[in-house]
Design an enzyme around this catalytic site. Structure first.
Site, PDB file in Angstrom:
ATOM      1  CG  ASP A  27      -1.976   1.414   1.139  1.00  0.00           C
ATOM      2  OD1 ASP A  27      -2.189   2.285   0.232  1.00  0.00           O
ATOM      3  OD2 ASP A  27      -2.810   1.007   2.156  1.00  0.00           O
ATOM      4  CG  ASP A 122      -3.249   4.399  -3.558  1.00  0.00           C
ATOM      5  OD1 ASP A 122      -3.938   3.615  -4.307  1.00  0.00           O
ATOM      6  OD2 ASP A 122      -3.014   4.693  -2.761  1.00  0.00           O
ATOM      7  CD  GLU A 123      -4.750  -0.644  -1.345  1.00  0.00           C
ATOM      8  OE1 GLU A 123      -5.178  -1.845  -0.279  1.00  0.00           O
ATOM      9  OE2 GLU A 123      -6.101   0.046  -1.423  1.00  0.00           O
TER      10      GLU A 123
END
Length: 411
Positions: A27, A122-123
Protein backbone atom coordinates in the site's frame (compact mmCIF):
# COMPACT_ATOMS: atom_id res chain seq x y z
CA UNK A 1 4.58 -10.63 14.68
CA UNK A 2 7.62 -8.93 13.23
CA UNK A 3 7.49 -5.23 12.56
CA UNK A 4 9.14 -2.09 11.36
CA UNK A 5 12.73 -2.13 10.24
CA UNK A 6 15.06 -2.03 7.30
CA UNK A 7 16.19 -5.05 5.32
CA UNK A 8 18.80 -5.99 7.90
CA UNK A 9 16.73 -5.63 11.06
CA UNK A 10 13.96 -8.18 10.60
CA UNK A 11 14.23 -11.92 11.14
CA UNK A 12 13.46 -13.80 7.95
CA UNK A 13 11.03 -16.65 8.44
CA UNK A 14 12.47 -19.91 7.04
CA UNK A 15 10.60 -19.90 3.73
CA UNK A 16 7.36 -19.54 5.71
CA UNK A 17 7.32 -23.32 6.19
CA UNK A 18 3.84 -24.52 7.05
CA UNK A 19 2.08 -21.46 5.66
CA UNK A 20 -0.80 -22.42 3.34
CA UNK A 21 0.01 -19.38 1.20
CA UNK A 22 2.35 -16.40 1.25
CA UNK A 23 0.51 -13.15 0.51
CA UNK A 24 2.01 -9.68 0.33
CA UNK A 25 -0.07 -6.51 0.49
CA UNK A 26 1.66 -3.35 -0.70
CA UNK A 27 0.00 0.00 0.00
CA UNK A 28 1.64 3.21 -1.17
CA UNK A 29 1.69 5.87 1.55
CA UNK A 30 -0.60 8.87 0.81
CA UNK A 31 0.02 8.15 -2.85
CA UNK A 32 -1.38 11.19 -4.69
CA UNK A 33 0.00 13.62 -2.10
CA UNK A 34 3.36 11.82 -2.06
CA UNK A 35 3.66 12.09 -5.84
CA UNK A 36 3.06 15.84 -5.55
CA UNK A 37 5.82 16.11 -2.95
CA UNK A 38 8.11 13.96 -5.10
CA UNK A 39 7.66 16.34 -8.02
CA UNK A 40 7.84 19.47 -5.85
CA UNK A 41 10.08 18.92 -2.80
CA UNK A 42 9.15 22.36 -1.45
CA UNK A 43 5.86 20.76 -0.37
CA UNK A 44 7.65 18.37 2.01
CA UNK A 45 6.29 18.70 5.54
CA UNK A 46 3.31 20.81 4.47
CA UNK A 47 -0.35 19.81 4.89
CA UNK A 48 -1.18 18.84 1.30
CA UNK A 49 -4.68 18.15 -0.01
CA UNK A 50 -5.20 16.76 -3.50
CA UNK A 51 -8.64 17.62 -4.90
CA UNK A 52 -11.01 20.41 -4.02
CA UNK A 53 -10.15 24.10 -4.13
CA UNK A 54 -8.88 26.67 -1.61
CA UNK A 55 -12.33 28.25 -1.87
CA UNK A 56 -13.85 25.08 -0.44
CA UNK A 57 -15.38 23.61 -3.59
CA UNK A 58 -15.17 19.93 -4.45
CA UNK A 59 -14.14 16.76 -2.64
CA UNK A 60 -10.80 15.69 -1.13
CA UNK A 61 -9.23 12.91 -3.23
CA UNK A 62 -6.14 12.43 -1.04
CA UNK A 63 -4.52 13.92 2.05
CA UNK A 64 -0.91 13.94 3.20
CA UNK A 65 -0.10 12.62 6.67
CA UNK A 66 0.62 16.18 7.79
CA UNK A 67 -2.94 17.29 7.04
CA UNK A 68 -4.51 14.09 8.38
CA UNK A 69 -3.41 15.18 11.85
CA UNK A 70 -6.07 17.89 11.58
CA UNK A 71 -8.77 15.33 10.80
CA UNK A 72 -8.75 15.78 7.02
CA UNK A 73 -9.31 12.62 4.97
CA UNK A 74 -10.34 11.52 1.49
CA UNK A 75 -14.01 11.85 0.43
CA UNK A 76 -14.39 14.82 2.81
CA UNK A 77 -15.80 18.02 1.35
CA UNK A 78 -13.11 20.58 0.60
CA UNK A 79 -15.07 23.15 2.60
CA UNK A 80 -14.76 21.09 5.77
CA UNK A 81 -11.10 20.32 5.05
CA UNK A 82 -10.43 24.06 4.80
CA UNK A 83 -12.16 24.66 8.14
CA UNK A 84 -10.15 21.91 9.83
CA UNK A 85 -6.82 23.07 8.38
CA UNK A 86 -6.91 26.66 7.08
CA UNK A 87 -3.25 26.52 6.02
CA UNK A 88 -3.68 23.39 3.89
CA UNK A 89 -2.17 23.49 0.39
CA UNK A 90 -4.86 22.47 -2.13
CA UNK A 91 -3.61 20.99 -5.39
CA UNK A 92 -5.53 19.84 -8.48
CA UNK A 93 -5.34 16.12 -9.24
CA UNK A 94 -2.95 15.03 -11.99
CA UNK A 95 -4.36 11.64 -13.01
CA UNK A 96 -1.95 11.07 -15.89
CA UNK A 97 1.07 11.58 -13.61
CA UNK A 98 -0.35 9.28 -10.93
CA UNK A 99 -0.98 6.61 -13.58
CA UNK A 100 2.61 6.96 -14.79
CA UNK A 101 4.01 6.43 -11.28
CA UNK A 102 1.56 3.60 -10.64
CA UNK A 103 2.80 1.77 -13.73
CA UNK A 104 6.35 2.00 -12.42
CA UNK A 105 5.28 0.53 -9.06
CA UNK A 106 3.29 -2.30 -10.62
CA UNK A 107 6.22 -2.98 -12.92
CA UNK A 108 8.25 -3.84 -9.82
CA UNK A 109 5.53 -6.25 -8.64
CA UNK A 110 5.54 -8.04 -12.00
CA UNK A 111 9.21 -8.92 -11.59
CA UNK A 112 8.37 -11.26 -8.70
CA UNK A 113 4.98 -12.87 -9.43
CA UNK A 114 2.31 -12.95 -12.12
CA UNK A 115 -0.35 -13.17 -9.38
CA UNK A 116 -0.92 -9.46 -8.73
CA UNK A 117 -4.39 -8.22 -7.81
CA UNK A 118 -4.74 -4.43 -7.98
CA UNK A 119 -7.12 -2.95 -5.40
CA UNK A 120 -6.63 0.54 -6.75
CA UNK A 121 -3.99 2.61 -8.49
CA UNK A 122 -1.80 2.53 -5.36
CA UNK A 123 -2.23 -0.85 -3.68
CA UNK A 124 -2.22 -4.52 -4.57
CA UNK A 125 -2.08 -8.07 -3.29
CA UNK A 126 0.72 -10.36 -4.47
CA UNK A 127 0.64 -14.13 -4.09
CA UNK A 128 4.28 -15.25 -3.95
CA UNK A 129 3.57 -18.80 -2.74
CA UNK A 130 5.00 -20.32 -5.91
CA UNK A 131 7.91 -17.91 -6.24
CA UNK A 132 9.86 -18.60 -3.07
CA UNK A 133 12.26 -21.12 -4.60
CA UNK A 134 13.28 -18.52 -7.19
CA UNK A 135 13.16 -15.31 -5.14
CA UNK A 136 13.40 -16.43 -1.51
CA UNK A 137 10.92 -16.05 1.32
CA UNK A 138 7.96 -13.70 1.20
CA UNK A 139 9.73 -11.53 3.75
CA UNK A 140 12.79 -11.28 1.49
CA UNK A 141 10.60 -10.51 -1.54
CA UNK A 142 8.69 -7.90 0.44
CA UNK A 143 11.87 -6.13 1.46
CA UNK A 144 13.25 -6.13 -2.06
CA UNK A 145 10.02 -4.70 -3.44
CA UNK A 146 9.83 -2.02 -0.76
CA UNK A 147 13.47 -1.02 -1.30
CA UNK A 148 13.13 -0.98 -5.09
CA UNK A 149 10.06 1.28 -4.92
CA UNK A 150 12.03 3.69 -2.73
CA UNK A 151 15.12 3.62 -4.96
CA UNK A 152 13.53 3.51 -8.40
CA UNK A 153 10.29 5.45 -7.87
CA UNK A 154 11.22 7.68 -4.93
CA UNK A 155 8.20 6.86 -2.75
CA UNK A 156 7.57 4.89 0.43
CA UNK A 157 5.24 1.92 0.68
CA UNK A 158 3.85 0.00 3.62
CA UNK A 159 4.12 -3.76 3.28
CA UNK A 160 2.16 -6.48 5.06
CA UNK A 161 2.90 -10.20 4.80
CA UNK A 162 0.70 -13.06 5.99
CA UNK A 163 -0.91 -16.32 4.93
CA UNK A 164 -4.11 -14.69 3.61
CA UNK A 165 -5.39 -11.44 2.17
CA UNK A 166 -7.15 -10.11 5.27
CA UNK A 167 -4.13 -10.55 7.51
CA UNK A 168 -1.73 -9.17 4.90
CA UNK A 169 -3.83 -6.03 4.45
CA UNK A 170 -4.17 -5.66 8.21
CA UNK A 171 -0.39 -6.01 8.57
CA UNK A 172 0.35 -3.28 6.02
CA UNK A 173 -1.88 -0.88 7.94
CA UNK A 174 -0.51 -1.51 11.43
CA UNK A 175 2.60 0.66 11.19
CA UNK A 176 1.87 3.13 8.37
CA UNK A 177 3.57 5.07 6.95
CA UNK A 178 6.70 3.24 5.72
CA UNK A 179 5.76 0.10 7.67
CA UNK A 180 6.79 -3.53 7.27
CA UNK A 181 4.83 -6.07 9.31
CA UNK A 182 4.69 -9.87 9.14
CA UNK A 183 1.85 -11.82 10.80
CA UNK A 184 2.55 -15.54 11.10
CA UNK A 185 -0.50 -17.88 11.24
CA UNK A 186 0.15 -18.94 14.84
CA UNK A 187 0.40 -15.31 15.93
CA UNK A 188 -2.84 -14.19 14.29
CA UNK A 189 -5.45 -15.29 16.87
CA UNK A 190 -3.86 -13.51 19.83
CA UNK A 191 -3.08 -10.41 17.75
CA UNK A 192 -6.62 -10.18 16.41
CA UNK A 193 -8.33 -10.64 19.78
CA UNK A 194 -6.64 -7.57 21.19
CA UNK A 195 -7.16 -5.22 18.24
CA UNK A 196 -9.84 -2.50 18.28
CA UNK A 197 -12.93 -3.52 16.30
CA UNK A 198 -12.19 -0.62 13.95
CA UNK A 199 -9.27 -2.65 12.58
CA UNK A 200 -11.69 -5.20 11.14
CA UNK A 201 -11.84 -5.00 7.36
CA UNK A 202 -15.30 -3.66 6.50
CA UNK A 203 -16.08 -2.11 9.89
CA UNK A 204 -16.27 1.65 9.46
CA UNK A 205 -16.91 4.27 12.10
CA UNK A 206 -20.68 3.98 11.95
CA UNK A 207 -20.59 0.18 12.33
CA UNK A 208 -18.05 0.52 15.13
CA UNK A 209 -20.36 2.88 17.01
CA UNK A 210 -23.17 0.32 16.78
CA UNK A 211 -20.85 -2.45 17.94
CA UNK A 212 -19.71 -0.31 20.86
CA UNK A 213 -23.34 -0.04 21.97
CA UNK A 214 -23.35 -3.84 22.25
CA UNK A 215 -20.18 -3.82 24.36
CA UNK A 216 -17.89 -4.74 21.47
CA UNK A 217 -14.64 -2.78 21.66
CA UNK A 218 -12.18 -5.35 20.36
CA UNK A 219 -12.26 -8.16 17.82
CA UNK A 220 -12.07 -10.55 20.77
CA UNK A 221 -15.27 -9.04 22.19
CA UNK A 222 -17.04 -9.71 18.89
CA UNK A 223 -15.92 -13.34 18.73
CA UNK A 224 -17.82 -14.29 21.90
CA UNK A 225 -21.15 -13.06 20.48
CA UNK A 226 -23.27 -15.80 18.86
CA UNK A 227 -23.50 -15.44 15.10
CA UNK A 228 -27.31 -15.39 15.25
CA UNK A 229 -27.24 -12.36 17.56
CA UNK A 230 -24.70 -10.52 15.44
CA UNK A 231 -26.52 -11.35 12.20
CA UNK A 232 -29.83 -10.05 13.55
CA UNK A 233 -28.26 -6.61 13.90
CA UNK A 234 -25.75 -6.45 11.05
CA UNK A 235 -27.07 -8.88 8.46
CA UNK A 236 -25.01 -11.14 6.21
CA UNK A 237 -21.77 -9.28 6.88
CA UNK A 238 -21.75 -10.62 10.47
CA UNK A 239 -20.67 -14.11 9.34
CA UNK A 240 -17.84 -12.58 7.30
CA UNK A 241 -16.70 -10.47 10.27
CA UNK A 242 -16.59 -13.53 12.54
CA UNK A 243 -14.55 -15.54 10.04
CA UNK A 244 -12.08 -12.70 9.56
CA UNK A 245 -11.93 -12.20 13.31
CA UNK A 246 -10.69 -15.78 13.57
CA UNK A 247 -8.08 -15.02 10.92
CA UNK A 248 -9.86 -17.07 8.25
CA UNK A 249 -9.84 -15.83 4.66
CA UNK A 250 -9.59 -18.20 1.70
CA UNK A 251 -10.12 -15.64 -1.07
CA UNK A 252 -7.57 -16.09 -3.84
CA UNK A 253 -5.39 -13.35 -5.29
CA UNK A 254 -7.06 -12.68 -8.64
CA UNK A 255 -4.86 -11.08 -11.32
CA UNK A 256 -6.42 -8.16 -13.13
CA UNK A 257 -6.64 -10.06 -16.40
CA UNK A 258 -8.84 -12.69 -14.69
CA UNK A 259 -11.03 -10.28 -12.76
CA UNK A 260 -14.75 -10.57 -13.42
CA UNK A 261 -15.41 -7.06 -12.19
CA UNK A 262 -13.60 -3.85 -11.29
CA UNK A 263 -14.89 -1.70 -8.47
CA UNK A 264 -14.10 0.93 -5.89
CA UNK A 265 -16.04 1.88 -2.79
CA UNK A 266 -15.61 4.17 0.18
CA UNK A 267 -17.06 4.20 3.69
CA UNK A 268 -17.62 7.68 5.10
CA UNK A 269 -16.34 8.79 8.48
CA UNK A 270 -19.77 10.37 9.01
CA UNK A 271 -23.07 9.66 7.28
CA UNK A 272 -23.71 12.02 4.35
CA UNK A 273 -27.09 13.45 3.31
CA UNK A 274 -26.12 16.25 0.91
CA UNK A 275 -26.81 15.27 -2.70
CA UNK A 276 -24.03 17.34 -4.24
CA UNK A 277 -21.47 15.86 -1.87
CA UNK A 278 -22.66 12.34 -2.73
CA UNK A 279 -22.48 13.07 -6.47
CA UNK A 280 -18.95 14.37 -6.04
CA UNK A 281 -17.92 11.15 -4.30
CA UNK A 282 -19.58 9.13 -7.06
CA UNK A 283 -17.51 11.07 -9.60
CA UNK A 284 -14.31 10.14 -7.76
CA UNK A 285 -15.31 6.48 -7.74
CA UNK A 286 -16.36 6.51 -11.40
CA UNK A 287 -13.05 8.06 -12.43
CA UNK A 288 -11.10 5.38 -10.54
CA UNK A 289 -13.13 2.55 -12.07
CA UNK A 290 -12.93 3.99 -15.59
CA UNK A 291 -9.18 4.51 -15.25
CA UNK A 292 -8.69 0.91 -14.16
CA UNK A 293 -10.77 -0.32 -17.09
CA UNK A 294 -8.61 1.63 -19.52
CA UNK A 295 -5.40 0.52 -17.83
CA UNK A 296 -6.45 -3.12 -18.18
CA UNK A 297 -7.70 -2.74 -21.73
CA UNK A 298 -11.26 -3.88 -21.04
CA UNK A 299 -14.75 -2.41 -21.28
CA UNK A 300 -17.78 -2.98 -19.05
CA UNK A 301 -21.24 -4.14 -20.06
CA UNK A 302 -22.84 -3.44 -16.66
CA UNK A 303 -22.36 -0.61 -14.14
CA UNK A 304 -23.55 -1.10 -10.55
CA UNK A 305 -24.04 1.46 -7.78
CA UNK A 306 -23.84 0.19 -4.20
CA UNK A 307 -25.26 2.30 -1.36
CA UNK A 308 -25.35 1.55 2.36
CA UNK A 309 -27.61 3.51 4.68
CA UNK A 310 -27.02 4.57 8.26
CA UNK A 311 -28.96 1.50 9.50
CA UNK A 312 -26.54 -0.76 7.55
CA UNK A 313 -29.08 -1.85 4.96
CA UNK A 314 -27.39 -2.11 1.57
CA UNK A 315 -28.98 -1.57 -1.83
CA UNK A 316 -27.57 -1.99 -5.33
CA UNK A 317 -28.81 -0.63 -8.61
CA UNK A 318 -27.39 -1.66 -11.98
CA UNK A 319 -27.66 -0.43 -15.53
CA UNK A 320 -26.52 -1.68 -18.91
CA UNK A 321 -25.07 1.00 -21.17
CA UNK A 322 -25.98 1.05 -24.84
CA UNK A 323 -22.55 -0.43 -25.55
CA UNK A 324 -19.70 -1.73 -23.38
CA UNK A 325 -17.71 1.25 -22.12
CA UNK A 326 -14.57 2.44 -20.37
CA UNK A 327 -15.50 6.11 -20.63
CA UNK A 328 -15.44 8.24 -17.48
CA UNK A 329 -18.11 10.47 -19.00
CA UNK A 330 -20.49 7.61 -19.74
CA UNK A 331 -19.94 5.85 -16.41
CA UNK A 332 -20.55 9.08 -14.50
CA UNK A 333 -23.78 9.67 -16.39
CA UNK A 334 -24.99 6.13 -15.62
CA UNK A 335 -24.11 6.36 -11.93
CA UNK A 336 -25.71 9.80 -11.54
CA UNK A 337 -28.93 8.36 -12.94
CA UNK A 338 -28.77 5.38 -10.58
CA UNK A 339 -28.11 7.62 -7.58
CA UNK A 340 -30.72 10.26 -8.33
CA UNK A 341 -33.51 8.38 -10.09
CA UNK A 342 -33.32 4.68 -9.27
CA UNK A 343 -31.88 4.31 -5.77
CA UNK A 344 -34.93 5.77 -4.02
CA UNK A 345 -32.84 7.46 -1.34
CA UNK A 346 -35.45 10.16 -0.58
CA UNK A 347 -32.96 12.28 1.32
CA UNK A 348 -31.78 9.51 3.65
CA UNK A 349 -28.16 9.61 4.81
CA UNK A 350 -25.63 7.21 3.32
CA UNK A 351 -22.54 5.74 4.99
CA UNK A 352 -21.03 3.96 1.96
CA UNK A 353 -20.99 4.31 -1.81
CA UNK A 354 -19.44 1.97 -4.34
CA UNK A 355 -19.24 1.71 -8.13
CA UNK A 356 -18.52 -1.58 -9.90
CA UNK A 357 -18.01 -2.37 -13.57
CA UNK A 358 -18.77 -5.95 -14.62
CA UNK A 359 -19.48 -8.06 -17.69
CA UNK A 360 -15.94 -7.22 -18.79
CA UNK A 361 -14.70 -7.89 -22.30
CA UNK A 362 -11.95 -6.81 -24.63
CA UNK A 363 -12.23 -3.29 -26.02
CA UNK A 364 -15.00 -3.03 -28.59
CA UNK A 365 -14.18 -1.86 -32.10
CA UNK A 366 -14.53 1.91 -32.30
CA UNK A 367 -16.97 3.02 -34.98
CA UNK A 368 -16.29 6.41 -36.58
CA UNK A 369 -19.21 8.79 -36.90
CA UNK A 370 -20.72 10.12 -40.09
CA UNK A 371 -18.23 12.94 -40.25
CA UNK A 372 -14.91 11.19 -40.06
CA UNK A 373 -14.37 10.38 -36.39
CA UNK A 374 -16.93 12.77 -34.90
CA UNK A 375 -19.04 9.99 -33.30
CA UNK A 376 -20.16 10.26 -29.69
CA UNK A 377 -17.67 7.64 -28.57
CA UNK A 378 -14.77 9.58 -30.07
CA UNK A 379 -16.02 12.81 -28.52
CA UNK A 380 -16.22 11.19 -25.10
CA UNK A 381 -12.69 9.84 -25.41
CA UNK A 382 -11.32 13.18 -26.50
CA UNK A 383 -13.25 14.90 -23.71
CA UNK A 384 -11.78 12.49 -21.15
CA UNK A 385 -8.27 13.27 -22.34
CA UNK A 386 -8.73 17.00 -22.81
CA UNK A 387 -10.39 17.59 -19.45
CA UNK A 388 -7.75 15.49 -17.65
CA UNK A 389 -5.08 17.75 -19.14
CA UNK A 390 -7.05 20.91 -18.38
CA UNK A 391 -7.51 19.74 -14.79
CA UNK A 392 -3.77 19.20 -14.47
CA UNK A 393 -3.04 22.73 -15.59
CA UNK A 394 -5.88 24.83 -14.26
CA UNK A 395 -7.29 22.89 -11.36
CA UNK A 396 -10.53 21.12 -10.52
CA UNK A 397 -13.03 23.78 -11.59
CA UNK A 398 -14.30 21.90 -14.63
CA UNK A 399 -16.57 18.94 -14.44
CA UNK A 400 -16.81 15.96 -16.74
CA UNK A 401 -20.13 14.41 -17.62
CA UNK A 402 -23.64 15.41 -18.61
CA UNK A 403 -24.55 19.01 -17.97
CA UNK A 404 -27.91 18.19 -16.46
CA UNK A 405 -27.92 18.84 -12.73
CA UNK A 406 -24.32 19.99 -12.93
CA UNK A 407 -22.29 19.17 -9.85
CA UNK A 408 -20.20 22.22 -9.05
CA UNK A 409 -18.49 20.41 -6.19
CA UNK A 410 -16.37 18.17 -8.42
CA UNK A 411 -12.79 18.03 -7.22
Amino acid sequence: MTGRGDSGSLPVLPQENGWPRSIIHVDMDAFFASVEVLDNPELAGLPVVVGGTPEGRGVVAAASYEVRRFGVHSAMSAARARRLCPRAVFLPPRPERYAEVSRAVFGVFADYTPLVEPLSIDEAFLDVSGCRRLHGSAVSIGHVIKNRIAAEVGLTASVGIAANKFLAKLASDLEKPDGFVVIAPDEAPALLRGLPIERMWGVGKAAARQLHLHGVRTIGDMLVIPETVLSAKFGVQAARWLALGRGEDDRPVVPAREAKSIGNETTFAEDITDGEHLRGICDLLCDKVAHRLRMQGVVAGTITLKARYADFTTHTRAATPGHPTDSSVEIRGIVHDLLENRLGRRGRALRLLGVTASQLSGPRPRQPGLFDGQGQDDRHRRLDGVLDRVQERFGPLLRRGPGKKADKSRE
